[in-house]
Enzyme design. Structure first.
Site, PDB file in Angstrom:
ATOM      1  N   ARG A  13      31.225 -75.464 -50.510  1.00  0.00           N
ATOM      2  CA  ARG A  13      31.033 -74.113 -49.968  1.00  0.00           C
ATOM      3  C   ARG A  13      30.271 -73.211 -50.951  1.00  0.00           C
ATOM      4  O   ARG A  13      29.283 -72.590 -50.596  1.00  0.00           O
ATOM      5  CB  ARG A  13      32.397 -73.467 -49.649  1.00  0.00           C
ATOM      6  CG  ARG A  13      33.183 -74.092 -48.529  1.00  0.00           C
ATOM      7  CD  ARG A  13      32.441 -74.156 -47.219  1.00  0.00           C
ATOM      8  NE  ARG A  13      32.022 -72.844 -46.726  1.00  0.00           N
ATOM      9  CZ  ARG A  13      30.938 -72.659 -45.953  1.00  0.00           C
ATOM     10  NH1 ARG A  13      30.165 -73.677 -45.626  1.00  0.00           N
ATOM     11  NH2 ARG A  13      30.626 -71.456 -45.516  1.00  0.00           N
ATOM     12  N   ILE A  14      30.746 -73.143 -52.184  1.00  0.00           N
ATOM     13  CA  ILE A  14      30.110 -72.246 -53.149  1.00  0.00           C
ATOM     14  C   ILE A  14      28.759 -72.798 -53.600  1.00  0.00           C
ATOM     15  O   ILE A  14      27.783 -72.052 -53.716  1.00  0.00           O
ATOM     16  CB  ILE A  14      31.040 -71.977 -54.354  1.00  0.00           C
ATOM     17  CG1 ILE A  14      32.341 -71.299 -53.879  1.00  0.00           C
ATOM     18  CG2 ILE A  14      30.341 -71.111 -55.407  1.00  0.00           C
ATOM     19  CD1 ILE A  14      32.150 -69.990 -53.127  1.00  0.00           C
ATOM     20  N   ASP A  35      25.192 -84.120 -56.290  1.00  0.00           N
ATOM     21  CA  ASP A  35      26.433 -84.384 -55.558  1.00  0.00           C
ATOM     22  C   ASP A  35      26.483 -85.869 -55.231  1.00  0.00           C
ATOM     23  O   ASP A  35      25.662 -86.367 -54.458  1.00  0.00           O
ATOM     24  CB  ASP A  35      26.516 -83.558 -54.277  1.00  0.00           C
ATOM     25  CG  ASP A  35      27.943 -83.503 -53.739  1.00  0.00           C
ATOM     26  OD1 ASP A  35      28.568 -84.585 -53.596  1.00  0.00           O
ATOM     27  OD2 ASP A  35      28.448 -82.396 -53.484  1.00  0.00           O
ATOM     28  N   ARG A  82      28.026 -89.378 -60.647  1.00  0.00           N
ATOM     29  CA  ARG A  82      29.435 -88.967 -60.793  1.00  0.00           C
ATOM     30  C   ARG A  82      29.749 -88.402 -62.171  1.00  0.00           C
ATOM     31  O   ARG A  82      30.488 -87.431 -62.289  1.00  0.00           O
ATOM     32  CB  ARG A  82      30.363 -90.157 -60.517  1.00  0.00           C
ATOM     33  CG  ARG A  82      30.442 -90.531 -59.059  1.00  0.00           C
ATOM     34  CD  ARG A  82      31.637 -91.433 -58.804  1.00  0.00           C
ATOM     35  NE  ARG A  82      31.721 -91.804 -57.400  1.00  0.00           N
ATOM     36  CZ  ARG A  82      32.858 -91.987 -56.752  1.00  0.00           C
ATOM     37  NH1 ARG A  82      34.014 -91.820 -57.376  1.00  0.00           N
ATOM     38  NH2 ARG A  82      32.864 -92.340 -55.486  1.00  0.00           N
ATOM     39  N   SER A 153      37.608 -66.040 -60.416  1.00  0.00           N
ATOM     40  CA  SER A 153      37.771 -66.391 -58.999  1.00  0.00           C
ATOM     41  C   SER A 153      37.217 -65.282 -58.123  1.00  0.00           C
ATOM     42  O   SER A 153      36.958 -64.165 -58.589  1.00  0.00           O
ATOM     43  CB  SER A 153      39.250 -66.604 -58.677  1.00  0.00           C
ATOM     44  OG  SER A 153      39.927 -65.347 -58.667  1.00  0.00           O
ATOM     45  N   CYS A 154      37.063 -65.579 -56.839  1.00  0.00           N
ATOM     46  CA  CYS A 154      36.581 -64.562 -55.902  1.00  0.00           C
ATOM     47  C   CYS A 154      37.554 -63.389 -55.846  1.00  0.00           C
ATOM     48  O   CYS A 154      37.136 -62.222 -55.765  1.00  0.00           O
ATOM     49  CB  CYS A 154      36.393 -65.172 -54.516  1.00  0.00           C
ATOM     50  SG  CYS A 154      37.841 -66.026 -53.864  1.00  0.00           S
ATOM     51  N   THR A 155      38.851 -63.674 -55.925  1.00  0.00           N
ATOM     52  CA  THR A 155      39.853 -62.611 -55.848  1.00  0.00           C
ATOM     53  C   THR A 155      39.844 -61.749 -57.106  1.00  0.00           C
ATOM     54  O   THR A 155      39.959 -60.520 -57.033  1.00  0.00           O
ATOM     55  CB  THR A 155      41.251 -63.209 -55.589  1.00  0.00           C
ATOM     56  OG1 THR A 155      41.211 -63.976 -54.380  1.00  0.00           O
ATOM     57  CG2 THR A 155      42.300 -62.121 -55.453  1.00  0.00           C
ATOM     58  N   THR A 184      40.563 -71.993 -47.178  1.00  0.00           N
ATOM     59  CA  THR A 184      39.585 -72.645 -48.056  1.00  0.00           C
ATOM     60  C   THR A 184      39.647 -74.157 -47.850  1.00  0.00           C
ATOM     61  O   THR A 184      40.550 -74.676 -47.194  1.00  0.00           O
ATOM     62  CB  THR A 184      39.835 -72.316 -49.539  1.00  0.00           C
ATOM     63  OG1 THR A 184      41.145 -72.770 -49.905  1.00  0.00           O
ATOM     64  CG2 THR A 184      39.704 -70.824 -49.801  1.00  0.00           C
ATOM     65  N   ARG A 236      47.673 -67.133 -47.275  1.00  0.00           N
ATOM     66  CA  ARG A 236      46.537 -67.787 -46.635  1.00  0.00           C
ATOM     67  C   ARG A 236      46.686 -67.597 -45.125  1.00  0.00           C
ATOM     68  O   ARG A 236      47.736 -67.908 -44.559  1.00  0.00           O
ATOM     69  CB  ARG A 236      46.502 -69.272 -46.986  1.00  0.00           C
ATOM     70  CG  ARG A 236      46.230 -69.563 -48.461  1.00  0.00           C
ATOM     71  CD  ARG A 236      44.831 -69.097 -48.854  1.00  0.00           C
ATOM     72  NE  ARG A 236      44.519 -69.396 -50.243  1.00  0.00           N
ATOM     73  CZ  ARG A 236      43.887 -70.489 -50.650  1.00  0.00           C
ATOM     74  NH1 ARG A 236      43.512 -71.412 -49.771  1.00  0.00           N
ATOM     75  NH2 ARG A 236      43.618 -70.672 -51.926  1.00  0.00           N
TER      76      ARG A 236
END
Length: 337
Positions: A13-14, A35, A82, A153-155, A184, A236
Protein backbone atom coordinates in the site's frame (compact mmCIF):
# COMPACT_ATOMS: atom_id res chain seq x y z
CA UNK A 1 20.29 21.01 -8.22
CA UNK A 2 19.44 17.63 -9.77
CA UNK A 3 16.46 15.44 -9.10
CA UNK A 4 16.28 13.31 -5.95
CA UNK A 5 16.62 9.70 -7.09
CA UNK A 6 14.68 7.19 -5.03
CA UNK A 7 14.11 3.46 -4.91
CA UNK A 8 11.29 1.62 -3.17
CA UNK A 9 11.62 -1.74 -1.42
CA UNK A 10 8.21 -3.38 -1.04
CA UNK A 11 5.39 -2.50 -3.43
CA UNK A 12 2.49 -2.71 -0.95
CA UNK A 13 0.00 0.00 0.00
CA UNK A 14 2.60 2.57 1.04
CA UNK A 15 5.20 1.55 -1.56
CA UNK A 16 2.77 2.05 -4.44
CA UNK A 17 1.49 5.37 -3.10
CA UNK A 18 5.00 6.70 -2.49
CA UNK A 19 5.63 5.79 -6.14
CA UNK A 20 2.54 7.80 -7.15
CA UNK A 21 3.72 10.80 -5.13
CA UNK A 22 7.23 10.56 -6.60
CA UNK A 23 5.99 10.26 -10.18
CA UNK A 24 3.88 13.40 -9.75
CA UNK A 25 6.80 15.39 -8.28
CA UNK A 26 9.08 17.45 -10.50
CA UNK A 27 12.00 17.31 -8.07
CA UNK A 28 11.87 13.55 -7.38
CA UNK A 29 12.71 10.71 -9.76
CA UNK A 30 11.66 7.11 -9.11
CA UNK A 31 14.43 4.95 -10.57
CA UNK A 32 13.90 1.48 -9.07
CA UNK A 33 11.43 -0.77 -7.28
CA UNK A 34 12.16 -4.08 -5.56
CA UNK A 35 9.56 -6.69 -4.65
CA UNK A 36 10.38 -10.42 -4.77
CA UNK A 37 6.76 -11.53 -4.44
CA UNK A 38 5.12 -10.01 -7.52
CA UNK A 39 5.95 -10.18 -11.22
CA UNK A 40 6.56 -7.03 -13.23
CA UNK A 41 3.33 -7.36 -15.22
CA UNK A 42 1.34 -7.81 -12.00
CA UNK A 43 3.18 -4.83 -10.53
CA UNK A 44 1.92 -2.80 -13.50
CA UNK A 45 -1.67 -3.87 -12.82
CA UNK A 46 -1.43 -3.19 -9.07
CA UNK A 47 -0.04 0.28 -9.66
CA UNK A 48 -2.52 1.22 -12.37
CA UNK A 49 -5.71 0.20 -10.55
CA UNK A 50 -6.40 1.14 -6.94
CA UNK A 51 -9.73 0.54 -5.21
CA UNK A 52 -9.24 3.46 -2.82
CA UNK A 53 -7.28 6.05 -4.77
CA UNK A 54 -8.56 5.32 -8.27
CA UNK A 55 -6.89 4.69 -11.62
CA UNK A 56 -3.45 6.09 -12.35
CA UNK A 57 -4.15 8.82 -14.91
CA UNK A 58 -0.91 10.82 -15.07
CA UNK A 59 1.00 8.79 -17.65
CA UNK A 60 0.78 5.54 -19.58
CA UNK A 61 2.31 2.63 -17.71
CA UNK A 62 3.67 -0.17 -19.85
CA UNK A 63 5.96 -3.14 -19.56
CA UNK A 64 9.19 -2.64 -21.49
CA UNK A 65 10.58 -6.00 -20.39
CA UNK A 66 10.61 -8.24 -17.29
CA UNK A 67 12.97 -5.84 -15.51
CA UNK A 68 11.70 -2.44 -16.67
CA UNK A 69 8.48 -0.47 -16.29
CA UNK A 70 7.79 2.56 -18.45
CA UNK A 71 5.84 5.51 -17.04
CA UNK A 72 5.30 7.40 -20.27
CA UNK A 73 8.86 7.24 -21.61
CA UNK A 74 10.43 7.19 -18.12
CA UNK A 75 12.03 3.79 -17.33
CA UNK A 76 11.94 2.37 -13.80
CA UNK A 77 14.14 -0.64 -13.04
CA UNK A 78 12.41 -3.57 -11.31
CA UNK A 79 14.15 -6.08 -9.05
CA UNK A 80 12.78 -9.20 -7.39
CA UNK A 81 15.42 -9.84 -4.73
CA UNK A 82 14.65 -11.15 -1.23
CA UNK A 83 17.90 -10.25 0.51
CA UNK A 84 18.16 -6.44 0.76
CA UNK A 85 21.97 -6.65 0.78
CA UNK A 86 21.85 -7.94 -2.79
CA UNK A 87 19.63 -5.24 -4.32
CA UNK A 88 21.89 -3.18 -6.64
CA UNK A 89 20.44 0.22 -5.80
CA UNK A 90 23.67 1.93 -6.80
CA UNK A 91 23.56 0.48 -10.33
CA UNK A 92 20.01 1.77 -10.74
CA UNK A 93 21.02 5.20 -9.44
CA UNK A 94 18.81 5.08 -6.33
CA UNK A 95 20.35 7.25 -3.61
CA UNK A 96 17.38 7.29 -1.22
CA UNK A 97 15.59 4.00 -0.52
CA UNK A 98 12.13 3.81 0.98
CA UNK A 99 11.98 0.64 3.08
CA UNK A 100 8.26 -0.18 2.94
CA UNK A 101 8.10 -3.94 3.38
CA UNK A 102 7.30 -3.65 7.08
CA UNK A 103 10.00 -6.28 7.68
CA UNK A 104 13.32 -4.40 7.86
CA UNK A 105 12.32 -1.78 10.40
CA UNK A 106 15.34 -1.69 12.70
CA UNK A 107 18.65 -0.01 11.91
CA UNK A 108 20.71 -3.16 11.34
CA UNK A 109 18.21 -4.69 8.92
CA UNK A 110 17.58 -1.44 7.06
CA UNK A 111 21.35 -0.85 6.79
CA UNK A 112 21.49 -3.77 4.34
CA UNK A 113 20.32 -1.36 1.62
CA UNK A 114 23.50 0.69 2.06
CA UNK A 115 25.56 -2.33 0.97
CA UNK A 116 23.79 -2.25 -2.40
CA UNK A 117 24.74 1.36 -3.01
CA UNK A 118 21.94 3.34 -1.38
CA UNK A 119 23.10 6.44 0.49
CA UNK A 120 20.12 6.91 2.80
CA UNK A 121 17.20 4.74 3.95
CA UNK A 122 13.79 5.96 5.07
CA UNK A 123 11.75 3.35 6.94
CA UNK A 124 8.02 3.85 6.34
CA UNK A 125 7.08 2.56 9.78
CA UNK A 126 8.02 3.15 13.42
CA UNK A 127 11.43 1.79 14.38
CA UNK A 128 12.71 0.60 17.74
CA UNK A 129 16.16 2.12 17.21
CA UNK A 130 16.29 4.33 14.10
CA UNK A 131 15.75 8.04 14.78
CA UNK A 132 12.16 9.07 14.05
CA UNK A 133 11.23 12.25 12.25
CA UNK A 134 7.82 13.82 11.73
CA UNK A 135 7.77 16.54 9.07
CA UNK A 136 6.51 19.78 10.59
CA UNK A 137 7.54 18.71 14.08
CA UNK A 138 11.19 17.69 14.41
CA UNK A 139 12.74 17.27 10.96
CA UNK A 140 15.00 20.23 11.77
CA UNK A 141 16.85 17.89 14.17
CA UNK A 142 18.04 15.74 11.26
CA UNK A 143 21.76 15.93 10.50
CA UNK A 144 23.41 14.75 7.29
CA UNK A 145 25.57 12.13 9.02
CA UNK A 146 22.44 10.05 9.80
CA UNK A 147 21.86 7.46 7.07
CA UNK A 148 18.85 5.52 8.39
CA UNK A 149 15.69 7.22 9.61
CA UNK A 150 12.08 6.34 10.38
CA UNK A 151 9.12 8.40 9.16
CA UNK A 152 7.22 7.17 12.26
CA UNK A 153 3.63 5.96 11.74
CA UNK A 154 0.69 7.57 9.97
CA UNK A 155 -1.00 8.10 13.35
CA UNK A 156 2.07 9.72 14.90
CA UNK A 157 2.21 12.00 11.85
CA UNK A 158 -1.37 13.06 12.60
CA UNK A 159 -1.02 13.36 16.36
CA UNK A 160 2.41 15.01 16.67
CA UNK A 161 1.64 18.29 14.81
CA UNK A 162 -1.58 18.70 16.82
CA UNK A 163 0.20 17.94 20.10
CA UNK A 164 3.01 20.36 19.18
CA UNK A 165 0.60 23.25 18.59
CA UNK A 166 -1.26 22.58 21.85
CA UNK A 167 1.92 22.14 23.88
CA UNK A 168 3.66 25.19 22.41
CA UNK A 169 0.65 27.42 23.15
CA UNK A 170 -0.91 25.98 26.30
CA UNK A 171 1.35 23.27 27.73
CA UNK A 172 0.18 19.64 27.82
CA UNK A 173 0.13 18.19 31.34
CA UNK A 174 -1.02 14.73 30.21
CA UNK A 175 -3.23 13.19 27.57
CA UNK A 176 -4.86 10.10 26.12
CA UNK A 177 -5.31 9.42 22.43
CA UNK A 178 -7.69 7.15 20.57
CA UNK A 179 -7.33 6.62 16.86
CA UNK A 180 -10.37 5.35 15.00
CA UNK A 181 -8.41 3.63 12.27
CA UNK A 182 -9.29 2.23 8.87
CA UNK A 183 -8.53 -1.38 7.96
CA UNK A 184 -4.93 -2.22 7.05
CA UNK A 185 -3.39 -5.10 5.10
CA UNK A 186 -2.39 -7.10 8.18
CA UNK A 187 -6.01 -7.64 9.25
CA UNK A 188 -8.15 -10.67 8.38
CA UNK A 189 -10.95 -10.68 5.83
CA UNK A 190 -12.70 -13.43 7.83
CA UNK A 191 -12.00 -14.79 11.32
CA UNK A 192 -8.59 -16.43 11.34
CA UNK A 193 -5.65 -17.32 13.57
CA UNK A 194 -3.78 -14.43 15.19
CA UNK A 195 -1.85 -15.87 18.12
CA UNK A 196 -0.31 -12.59 19.32
CA UNK A 197 -3.49 -10.53 18.99
CA UNK A 198 -6.65 -12.58 19.38
CA UNK A 199 -9.01 -9.71 18.63
CA UNK A 200 -6.90 -8.80 15.59
CA UNK A 201 -7.77 -12.17 14.09
CA UNK A 202 -11.45 -11.31 13.80
CA UNK A 203 -13.06 -10.28 10.49
CA UNK A 204 -12.02 -6.72 9.69
CA UNK A 205 -15.10 -5.81 7.65
CA UNK A 206 -17.61 -6.93 10.29
CA UNK A 207 -16.13 -5.64 13.54
CA UNK A 208 -14.93 -2.65 15.51
CA UNK A 209 -11.70 -4.07 16.92
CA UNK A 210 -9.87 -2.56 19.92
CA UNK A 211 -6.13 -2.65 19.34
CA UNK A 212 -2.87 -1.33 20.74
CA UNK A 213 -0.82 1.44 19.15
CA UNK A 214 2.52 2.98 20.00
CA UNK A 215 1.67 6.18 18.14
CA UNK A 216 1.01 8.35 21.20
CA UNK A 217 4.09 7.18 23.08
CA UNK A 218 6.14 7.77 19.93
CA UNK A 219 5.23 11.46 20.10
CA UNK A 220 7.57 11.57 23.10
CA UNK A 221 10.43 10.58 20.78
CA UNK A 222 9.81 13.44 18.34
CA UNK A 223 8.73 15.92 21.05
CA UNK A 224 10.89 15.06 24.09
CA UNK A 225 8.92 17.49 26.31
CA UNK A 226 5.94 15.14 25.97
CA UNK A 227 7.81 11.95 26.80
CA UNK A 228 5.73 10.00 29.32
CA UNK A 229 2.80 12.41 29.07
CA UNK A 230 0.83 10.70 26.28
CA UNK A 231 -0.39 7.19 25.58
CA UNK A 232 -3.19 5.79 23.51
CA UNK A 233 -5.10 2.97 21.87
CA UNK A 234 -6.81 2.21 18.59
CA UNK A 235 -10.16 1.04 17.28
CA UNK A 236 -9.91 -0.66 13.89
CA UNK A 237 -13.15 0.01 12.00
CA UNK A 238 -14.62 -1.35 8.74
CA UNK A 239 -13.57 1.46 6.37
CA UNK A 240 -10.79 1.13 3.79
CA UNK A 241 -9.00 4.45 4.28
CA UNK A 242 -9.03 7.69 6.31
CA UNK A 243 -8.67 7.59 10.08
CA UNK A 244 -9.26 10.07 12.89
CA UNK A 245 -7.38 10.95 16.07
CA UNK A 246 -9.27 11.81 19.26
CA UNK A 247 -6.85 13.54 21.64
CA UNK A 248 -8.05 14.28 25.16
CA UNK A 249 -5.62 16.47 27.08
CA UNK A 250 -5.25 18.39 30.30
CA UNK A 251 -3.55 21.71 29.59
CA UNK A 252 -1.46 23.83 31.92
CA UNK A 253 -2.48 27.29 30.72
CA UNK A 254 -6.23 27.80 30.88
CA UNK A 255 -7.85 28.43 27.51
CA UNK A 256 -11.32 28.42 26.01
CA UNK A 257 -12.07 26.07 23.13
CA UNK A 258 -12.20 29.17 20.90
CA UNK A 259 -8.65 30.08 21.96
CA UNK A 260 -7.47 26.59 21.08
CA UNK A 261 -9.18 26.72 17.68
CA UNK A 262 -7.50 30.04 16.92
CA UNK A 263 -4.05 28.66 17.78
CA UNK A 264 -4.54 25.61 15.53
CA UNK A 265 -5.95 27.71 12.68
CA UNK A 266 -2.97 30.08 12.90
CA UNK A 267 -0.53 27.17 12.78
CA UNK A 268 -2.35 25.60 9.81
CA UNK A 269 -2.05 28.87 7.87
CA UNK A 270 1.50 29.59 9.02
CA UNK A 271 4.39 27.32 10.05
CA UNK A 272 2.42 24.08 9.55
CA UNK A 273 0.75 24.98 6.26
CA UNK A 274 0.53 21.86 4.10
CA UNK A 275 1.00 19.64 7.17
CA UNK A 276 -1.83 20.73 9.46
CA UNK A 277 -5.30 21.53 8.20
CA UNK A 278 -8.29 23.25 9.79
CA UNK A 279 -11.95 22.72 8.86
CA UNK A 280 -15.21 24.08 10.25
CA UNK A 281 -17.55 22.31 7.82
CA UNK A 282 -19.63 19.25 8.76
CA UNK A 283 -17.38 16.68 7.11
CA UNK A 284 -17.12 12.88 7.33
CA UNK A 285 -14.26 10.47 6.69
CA UNK A 286 -14.54 10.14 2.90
CA UNK A 287 -14.24 13.92 2.56
CA UNK A 288 -10.58 13.55 3.53
CA UNK A 289 -9.76 10.81 1.02
CA UNK A 290 -6.77 11.96 -1.03
CA UNK A 291 -5.90 14.79 1.37
CA UNK A 292 -2.12 15.12 1.41
CA UNK A 293 -1.94 16.85 4.80
CA UNK A 294 -0.86 14.91 7.89
CA UNK A 295 -3.52 16.17 10.28
CA UNK A 296 -6.76 18.07 9.58
CA UNK A 297 -8.28 19.54 12.74
CA UNK A 298 -12.08 19.29 12.92
CA UNK A 299 -13.12 22.44 14.80
CA UNK A 300 -16.77 21.39 15.15
CA UNK A 301 -16.08 17.88 16.44
CA UNK A 302 -14.04 18.79 19.54
CA UNK A 303 -15.38 19.68 22.98
CA UNK A 304 -14.10 21.23 26.19
CA UNK A 305 -15.16 20.29 29.72
CA UNK A 306 -13.47 23.38 31.15
CA UNK A 307 -10.51 25.65 30.40
CA UNK A 308 -8.01 22.93 31.30
CA UNK A 309 -9.57 19.74 29.91
CA UNK A 310 -10.36 19.35 26.22
CA UNK A 311 -11.03 16.76 23.52
CA UNK A 312 -9.60 17.51 20.06
CA UNK A 313 -10.38 15.70 16.81
CA UNK A 314 -8.12 15.52 13.76
CA UNK A 315 -8.51 13.54 10.52
CA UNK A 316 -5.89 11.95 8.28
CA UNK A 317 -5.73 9.94 5.10
CA UNK A 318 -3.53 7.29 6.65
CA UNK A 319 -2.28 6.15 3.23
CA UNK A 320 -1.97 9.23 1.01
CA UNK A 321 -1.04 11.80 3.66
CA UNK A 322 1.63 9.53 5.10
CA UNK A 323 3.09 8.68 1.67
CA UNK A 324 3.44 12.40 0.94
CA UNK A 325 5.35 12.86 4.20
CA UNK A 326 7.76 10.06 3.28
CA UNK A 327 8.70 12.01 0.15
CA UNK A 328 8.79 15.30 2.08
CA UNK A 329 11.23 13.80 4.59
CA UNK A 330 13.46 12.65 1.72
CA UNK A 331 13.33 16.19 0.29
CA UNK A 332 14.44 17.59 3.64
CA UNK A 333 17.29 15.08 3.93
CA UNK A 334 18.42 15.94 0.40
CA UNK A 335 18.47 19.67 1.18
CA UNK A 336 20.44 19.02 4.37
CA UNK A 337 23.25 17.24 2.51
Amino acid sequence: MGKIKIGINGFGRIGRLVARVALQSEDVELVAVNDPFITTDYMTYMFKYDTVHGHWKHSDITLKDSKTLLFGDKPVTVFGIRNPEEIPWGEAGAEYVVESTGVFTDKDKAAAHLKGGAKKVVISAPSKDAPMFVVGVNEDKYTSDVNIVSNASCTTNCLAPLAKVIHDNFGIVEGLMTTVHAITATQKTVDGPSAKDWRGGRAASFNIIPSSTGAAKAVGKVLPDLNGKLTGMSFRVPTVDVSVVDLTVRIEKGASYEDIKKAIKAASEGPLKGIMGYVEEDLVSTDFLGDSRSSIFDAKAGIALNDHFVKLVSWYDNEWGYSNRVVDLIRHMFKTQ
